[in-house]
Enzyme design. Structure first.
Site, PDB file in Angstrom:
ATOM      1  N   GLU A 134      -1.042  -5.446   9.033  1.00 15.94           N
ATOM      2  CA  GLU A 134      -0.153  -4.789  10.000  1.00 15.94           C
ATOM      3  C   GLU A 134      -0.636  -5.017  11.436  1.00 15.94           C
ATOM      4  OE1 GLU A 134       0.363  -0.642   9.030  1.00 15.94           O
ATOM      5  OE2 GLU A 134       1.072  -1.103   7.010  1.00 15.94           O
TER       6      GLU A 134
ATOM      7  N   GLU B  24       9.786  -3.854  10.215  1.00 18.55           N
ATOM      8  CA  GLU B  24      10.148  -2.558   9.612  1.00 18.55           C
ATOM      9  C   GLU B  24      10.697  -1.617  10.681  1.00 18.55           C
ATOM     10  OE1 GLU B  24       7.202  -0.848   7.016  1.00 18.55           O
ATOM     11  OE2 GLU B  24       8.383   0.975   6.712  1.00 18.55           O
TER      12      GLU B  24
ATOM     13  N   LYS C  79      -1.022  -9.315   3.350  1.00 18.23           N
ATOM     14  CA  LYS C  79      -0.212  -8.830   4.471  1.00 18.23           C
ATOM     15  C   LYS C  79      -1.054  -7.871   5.312  1.00 18.23           C
ATOM     16  CE  LYS C  79       3.484  -5.975   3.961  1.00 18.23           C
ATOM     17  NZ  LYS C  79       3.035  -4.740   4.665  1.00 18.23           N
TER      18      LYS C  79
ATOM     19  N   ASP D 192       0.842  -1.200   0.000  1.00 16.51           N
ATOM     20  CA  ASP D 192       0.000   0.000   0.000  1.00 16.51           C
ATOM     21  C   ASP D 192       0.882   1.258   0.000  1.00 16.51           C
ATOM     22  OD1 ASP D 192       0.829  -0.245   2.622  1.00 16.51           O
ATOM     23  OD2 ASP D 192      -1.162  -0.033   3.520  1.00 16.51           O
ATOM     24  N   SER D 193       2.219   1.043  -0.017  1.00 17.19           N
ATOM     25  CA  SER D 193       3.146   2.152  -0.300  1.00 17.19           C
ATOM     26  C   SER D 193       2.835   2.771  -1.652  1.00 17.19           C
ATOM     27  CB  SER D 193       4.598   1.649  -0.269  1.00 17.19           C
ATOM     28  OG  SER D 193       4.747   0.504  -1.092  1.00 17.19           O
TER      29      SER D 193
ATOM     30  N   ASP E 154      -0.858  -6.186   0.143  1.00 17.42           N
ATOM     31  CA  ASP E 154      -1.151  -5.459   1.388  1.00 17.42           C
ATOM     32  C   ASP E 154      -2.644  -5.202   1.501  1.00 17.42           C
ATOM     33  OD1 ASP E 154       0.913  -4.855   3.111  1.00 17.42           O
ATOM     34  OD2 ASP E 154       1.570  -3.087   1.984  1.00 17.42           O
TER      35      ASP E 154
HETATM   36  O1  KIV Z   1       3.643  -1.019   1.620  1.00 24.00           O
HETATM   37  C1  KIV Z   1       4.768  -1.503   1.504  1.00 24.00           C
HETATM   38  O2  KIV Z   1       5.463  -1.348   0.487  1.00 24.00           O
HETATM   39  C2  KIV Z   1       5.295  -2.293   2.618  1.00 24.00           C
HETATM   40  C3  KIV Z   1       6.751  -2.601   2.609  1.00 24.00           C
HETATM   41  C4  KIV Z   1       7.522  -1.416   3.007  1.00 24.00           C
HETATM   42  C5  KIV Z   1       7.063  -3.786   3.449  1.00 24.00           C
HETATM   43  O3  KIV Z   1       4.570  -2.633   3.500  1.00 24.00           O
END
Ligand code: KIV
Length: 278
Positions: free
Chosen positions: A127, A195, A125, A56-57, A95
């Site tokens: 958090e 992280e 994924k 989600d980056s 994510d």
């Molecule tokens: O959103 C993302 O790219 C991430 C990575 C930094 C692990 O969660």
């Protein structure tokens, strides 16, 4: 991209979530990168990464937002579908964006299930590692949805953390992170992203769990490493934290290539006869 025509794909072994755990057992390090589109996914897959994360980056590096908080489930699904079309070998993890899994386990199952059904991803994924998230992860795993955990700097909690910062210097934070990691293992996670942790703490967590840890800003003692693709390619020049290694300077290459194109067009050098049709 050098891809075999449909029906003539080479028999390449796809990385699975079980293989991820086996890699830790064999002491084999795991290389993971983010990707957000078809072309880049194909390139990183061909270059040999074990896992591609549609992070989600993308809120920051694709959409120019200040954080990951505005990213929606539909946006993640759109990008994950494109990435899936580019992959042959790497494990695809997606994510889950903010508020798609925190409200209830039922909503989490519906949303994570949609990601697997609609994109072809093998895992999601999530958090955090507190008790409520762990219960949701247990329900997801019991429903057949593999989950990668994420501890330390969890960007969806940036406002609670008070900024993007190293987590785990204080003794109480260290104890909490170790407990969270154990809880994620019990909940059935196949792997955990760590992280922005001090390297010693990341090493302690890595040695305390039977599943692979994937570090970003967490030092060399994790079982694997992940970076955000535009950061490591040198496309995101404004972002230069101490942990980042740039493997290319693509922002410079893009500026030079586009500058040459603009000059060619303005000066009448492109298109020439060799770029024209009779
Ligand atoms: O959103 C993302 O790219 C991430 C990575 C930094 C692990 O969660």
């Amino acid at each position: 991209m050098a891809k075999e025509p449909p029906g003539q794909k080479k028999a390449r072994r796809q990385v699975t979530t079980l293989e991820f755990v086996a890699m830790k057992q064999r002491g084999e390090r795991i290389a993971m990168l983010t990707a957000y589109d078809y072309l880049m996914a194909g390139l990183v897959d061909e270059a040999g990464v074990d896992c591609v994360l549609v992070g989600d980056s993308l809120g920051q590096v694709v959409a120019g937002e200040d954080s990951t908080l505005p990213v929606t489930l539909d946006q993640m699904i759109y990008h994950a579908k494109a990435v899936h079309r580019g992959l042959e070998r790497a494990l695809l993890v997606v994510d889950m964006p903010f508020l798609t899994y925190q409200i209830s386990a039922e909503e989490a199952i519906r949303n994570c299930g949609r990601v697997l059904q609609e994109t072809g991803a093998q895992a999601v994924k999530l958090e955090g590692g507190h008790a409520e998230i762990a219960r949701t992860i247990r329900r997801l795993v019991d429903s057949g949805i593999p989950v990668m955990g994420h501890l330390g700097l969890t960007p969806q909690s940036v406002h609670k953390l008070g900024g993007y910062r190293l987590v785990g210097r204080a003794e109480d934070e260290q104890q909490r992170l170790l407990a969270d990691a154990a809880r994620l293992v019990d909940a059935g996670c196949f792997s955990i992203v760590l992280e922005m942790l001090p390297r010693g703490l990341a090493g302690t967590i890595t040695r305390s769990v039977p599943i692979p840890t994937i570090g970003i800003g967490a030092g060399p003692e994790c079982d694997g490493q992940v970076l955000v693709l535009p950061d490591m390619l040198g496309l995101n020049e404004g972002f230069s934290p101490g942990f980042l290694k740039r493997y290319a300077g693509l922002a410079t290459s893009v500026r030079e290539a586009v500058g040459a194109y603009v000059r060619d067009v303005k000066e009448g050098n492109y298109p020439g006869p060799e770029h024209s049709y009779e």
